[in-house]
Scaffold this motif. Structure first.
Motif, mmCIF file in Angstrom:
data_model
loop_
_atom_site.group_PDB
_atom_site.id
_atom_site.type_symbol
_atom_site.label_atom_id
_atom_site.label_comp_id
_atom_site.label_asym_id
_atom_site.label_seq_id
_atom_site.Cartn_x
_atom_site.Cartn_y
_atom_site.Cartn_z
ATOM 1 N N THR A 1 0.837 -1.199 0.000
ATOM 2 C CA THR A 1 0.000 0.000 0.000
ATOM 3 C C THR A 1 0.869 1.245 0.000
ATOM 4 O O THR A 1 1.853 1.332 0.741
ATOM 5 N N PHE A 2 0.488 2.200 -0.844
ATOM 6 C CA PHE A 2 1.173 3.481 -0.946
ATOM 7 C C PHE A 2 0.171 4.591 -0.661
ATOM 8 O O PHE A 2 -0.971 4.543 -1.112
ATOM 9 N N ALA A 3 0.619 5.595 0.075
ATOM 10 C CA ALA A 3 -0.203 6.780 0.334
ATOM 11 C C ALA A 3 0.653 8.008 0.047
ATOM 12 O O ALA A 3 1.709 8.182 0.664
ATOM 13 N N VAL A 4 0.220 8.844 -0.888
ATOM 14 C CA VAL A 4 0.972 10.030 -1.275
ATOM 15 C C VAL A 4 0.174 11.270 -0.895
ATOM 16 O O VAL A 4 -0.965 11.447 -1.342
ATOM 17 N N VAL A 5 0.770 12.114 -0.045
ATOM 18 C CA VAL A 5 0.152 13.373 0.356
ATOM 19 C C VAL A 5 0.773 14.497 -0.465
ATOM 20 O O VAL A 5 1.997 14.612 -0.552
ATOM 21 N N HIS A 6 -0.073 15.343 -1.053
ATOM 22 C CA HIS A 6 0.379 16.455 -1.873
ATOM 23 C C HIS A 6 0.462 17.709 -1.012
ATOM 24 O O HIS A 6 -0.566 18.245 -0.577
ATOM 25 N N LEU A 7 1.668 18.158 -0.742
ATOM 26 C CA LEU A 7 1.902 19.331 0.100
ATOM 27 C C LEU A 7 2.545 20.422 -0.753
ATOM 28 O O LEU A 7 3.744 20.685 -0.649
ATOM 29 N N GLY A 8 1.737 21.042 -1.616
ATOM 30 C CA GLY A 8 2.307 21.978 -2.581
ATOM 31 C C GLY A 8 3.213 21.208 -3.517
ATOM 32 O O GLY A 8 2.875 20.110 -3.969
ATOM 33 N N PRO A 9 4.414 21.700 -3.807
ATOM 34 C CA PRO A 9 5.322 20.976 -4.700
ATOM 35 C C PRO A 9 6.024 19.799 -4.021
ATOM 36 O O PRO A 9 6.693 19.008 -4.693
#
Length: 329
Positions: free
Chosen positions: A44-52
């Protein structure tokens, strides 16, 4: 760090897969190849987008990680639990450590086959323009930085909380300024740890760029001979080294013998053909292209690896192809 139960949101991508080729293309991945070496395990992968900036959390089975960072960004990687059964540059990763890489850095690491059932890790992908002053320069190999254990635990807690928050309260990330501020805080926490860190000896004796180049030669040899037997002596002769040298390099850098690696390589290449190669219409074609002359044994070994028969994989590609044709008509 349990990720599979999280709900995706407009700032959080959550994906559970059984194989690296099942991952959807997504911004925020390092470009380093990930190869699970355990049979039938889910990741399982979880990617959080925090601006760039991108924050990646991962639950992975025993795996191989290798490749060169080619993007203009910096990578920080850390185990999210103790002990973490990771080997980086041929050396076991200390519990209190951050692993750093930048443009041009080579990753050569693995989680051994007995690191079961899975391990948790996190990574930050930081654009070059966000790199703080005093940040360590990129090295030819990933570097291991020994950090304050208590500070590392606080960083882990902060990263877990950020990932959970992105799932439970995505409205907290609605404004671009808020996302960028959260990303800046994460980078600041890492920078504070690095300010008092010491660099571990870069690699185990025998691990060098020449060793990495030999690995690449081994891979090229395997690709050319996928449909034929591949013996240790043949690889050694092609590289003009002793068979023991090839064996030692494989154990040092990949944690497995040449034959184990060849089997994994063949299985994954065969699956890629079944899923993606238009002129592969029969399971027998995939088996023969990858050196399996006994169709029944190939099917049994394939099912152990992927939890389904090769004919099921091929049928899924046909179904998906039909769906795409119907959607376009």
């Amino acid at each position: 760090m349990e990720l599979a139960t999280l709900q995706g949101s407009n700032v959080l991508d959550v994906e559970t897969v059984e194989d690296s080729m099942d991952l959807k293309p997504a911004e925020g991945r390092s470009g380093i190849d990930w190869t699970p070496i355990a049979h039938g395990a889910r990741s399982t992968f979880a990617v959080v987008h925090l601006g760039p900036l991108r924050l990646l959390g991962a639950n992975l089975p025993p795996s191989l990680f290798e490749g060169t960072i080619r993007e203009a960004r910096y990578t920080v990687w850390l185990g999210m639990e103790d002990p973490h059964r990771s080997v980086v540059n041929g050396m076991p990763l200390p519990d209190a450590a951050l692993v750093l890489g930048g443009p041009g850095s080579r990753c050569q690491s693995y989680w051994p086959i007995d690191a079961k059932p899975a391990q948790a890790a996190a990574a930050l992908f930081i654009p070059a323009e966000l790199r703080p002053a005093g940040w360590p320069d990129a090295a030819p190999l990933l570097t291991v930085h020994l950090v304050d254990p208590a500070g590392l635990q606080r960083l882990r807690q902060h990263l877990r909380a950020t990932i959970r928050l992105a799932s439970a309260q995505p409205e907290r990330f609605a404004a671009d300024g808020d996302r960028r501020a959260m990303g800046a805080e994460v980078v600041a926490r890492v920078a504070n740890l690095l300010a008092t860190a010491t660099v571990q000896t870069q690699a185990k004796p025998g691990f060098s760029r020449a060793c990495i180049e030999m690995l690449d030669q081994i891979d090229r040899f395997i690709v050319k001979r996928l449909d034929r037997p591949i013996l240790l002596g043949d690889v050694a002769d092609a590289l003009r080294v002793a068979p023991r040298t090839v064996h030692n390099i494989m154990k040092l850098t990949r944690g497995m013998t040449l034959q184990t690696y060849v089997t994994i390589f063949r299985m994954r290449s065969a699956r890629r053909h079944l899923l993606r190669t238009e002129d592969c219409d029969l399971v027998k074609q995939a088996a023969l292209r990858h050196g399996f002359v006994h169709l029944g044994r190939f099917a049994q070994a394939y099912a152990r690896f992927f939890g389904e028969t090769p004919s099921t994989t091929l049928a899924r590609r046909r179904v998906e192809g039909n769906k795409a044709e119907n959607a376009g008509s």
